[in-house]
Write an enzyme that holds these catalytic residues in place. Structure first.
Site, mmCIF file in Angstrom:
data_model
loop_
_atom_site.group_PDB
_atom_site.id
_atom_site.type_symbol
_atom_site.label_atom_id
_atom_site.label_comp_id
_atom_site.label_asym_id
_atom_site.label_seq_id
_atom_site.Cartn_x
_atom_site.Cartn_y
_atom_site.Cartn_z
ATOM 1 N N GLU A 79 90.061 -36.556 76.384
ATOM 2 C CA GLU A 79 89.128 -35.988 75.416
ATOM 3 C C GLU A 79 88.225 -37.037 74.781
ATOM 4 O OE1 GLU A 79 88.788 -32.677 74.364
ATOM 5 O OE2 GLU A 79 90.116 -32.089 76.000
ATOM 6 N N ASP A 97 78.823 -27.851 75.620
ATOM 7 C CA ASP A 97 79.674 -26.995 76.449
ATOM 8 C C ASP A 97 79.645 -25.539 75.979
ATOM 9 O OD1 ASP A 97 81.053 -27.207 74.068
ATOM 10 O OD2 ASP A 97 82.981 -27.681 74.976
ATOM 11 N N THR A 102 82.282 -30.078 68.507
ATOM 12 C CA THR A 102 83.664 -30.382 68.888
ATOM 13 C C THR A 102 84.106 -31.556 68.025
ATOM 14 O OG1 THR A 102 83.400 -29.631 71.169
ATOM 15 C CG2 THR A 102 85.170 -31.196 70.733
#
Length: 295
Positions: A79, A97, A102
């Site tokens: 990640e 995405d 995020t």
């Protein structure tokens, strides 16, 4: 509760309390057959001889602190391209995405609801925190990739909140509640050891805990059509290979997740090595970068 060996019997003189070694000897003898032989004698154990009982250690699962630390580092390598997962409390960006921002140690997203849940928990524990004012906007953008009501200061304020131990603990707790605990519980129910538990956890992190074909539940369902779980009497390696195949297929449906190296050159490597207990040393690659956890 008194040990029956040391309890008093009416009308008799109390026996002398046996020493700890004697008690261990009695306990060991209780689990051995009456004619157990002592190594080297070829016959039954004589009085006063020490009886050795081999006890096989139970492999630790992913809830063991050392195993959990390994799991956090493995996820962070994929990640965040770093094993230092604790440095990721302050991480935040839009990775294009379709999930909005995020952020944090597990990739909480403004478009999928888990970031909203996190900020609500943080606000319940720390009213008036720097992120509380964004709750109305987070509710509106949930389910979209929009930044409306969040820009321009939300990333800066997120990084400010990350210095607060209360916020860091909230991230840990939400990670465990939504992703780690359910994944490990399901893996245990399916008869999987530490590696399989991690495979489930990593899939839960990326794909979410839903039941559609490209969520964790759908991936597991697809795998179970190809192989039985150990709990169903199936072979653990065969089942995990089927799960990883289904996971790769799900990843390839999204451009942002089309690089499947976290499966191919990480999880599949551990599986091919037969490391079902996820024991270090571990060596793997993600996105071409090499990582190592020493033994």
């Amino acid at each position: 509760m008194k040990d029956p060996l040391t309890g008093r019997t009416p009308g008799r003189t109390p026996p002398r309390t046996p020493g700890r070694a004697a008690l261990l000897l009695v306990a060991a003898a209780a689990v051995l057959p009456a004619n157990a032989a002592v190594a080297g004698t070829g016959g039954p154990a004589a009085a006063g001889e020490t009886v050795k009982v081999a006890v096989k250690a139970v492999p630790a699962d992913l809830t063991d602190p050392e195993k959990k630390e390994i799991a956090m580092e493995l996820v962070s390598s994929a990640e965040n391209s770093s094993l230092d997962w604790k440095a990721q409390y302050k991480y935040i960006e839009d990775i294009d995405d379709g999930r909005g921002y995020t952020a944090g140690i597990i990739g909480f997203c403004s478009g999928t609801g888990d970031m909203l849940d996190l900020v609500e928990l943080y606000t319940a524990r720390r009213p008036g925190n720097v992120l509380a004012k964004y709750l109305p906007a987070l509710r509106k953008v949930n389910g979209t990739d929009s930044h409306r009501g969040l820009d321009p200061n939300f990333p800066k304020d997120w990084r400010t909140a990350a210095a607060d131990p209360v916020f860091r603990r909230a991230q840990n707790d939400e990670r465990d509640r939504v992703y780690f605990d359910p994944a490990v519980a399901q893996a245990k129910a399916d008869g999987l050891r530490a590696l399989g538990q991690f495979v489930y956890y990593d899939a839960m992190v990326m794909h979410g805990p839903g039941s559609d074909p490209v969520s964790f539940g759908g991936i597991r369902k697809t795998a179970m059509k190809k192989a039985r779980t150990p709990a169903q009497g199936g072979d653990e390696v065969a089942y995990l290979n089927a799960f990883l195949d289904a996971r790769k297929a799900a990843m390839k449906t999204e451009e942002a997740h089309s690089d499947t190296s976290r499966v191919d050159t990480a999880q599949r490597v551990f599986l091919k090595n037969g490391d079902l207990d996820l024991d270090p040393p571990l060596r793997w690659k993600v996105y071409g970068d090499s990582y190592r956890i020493p033994g």
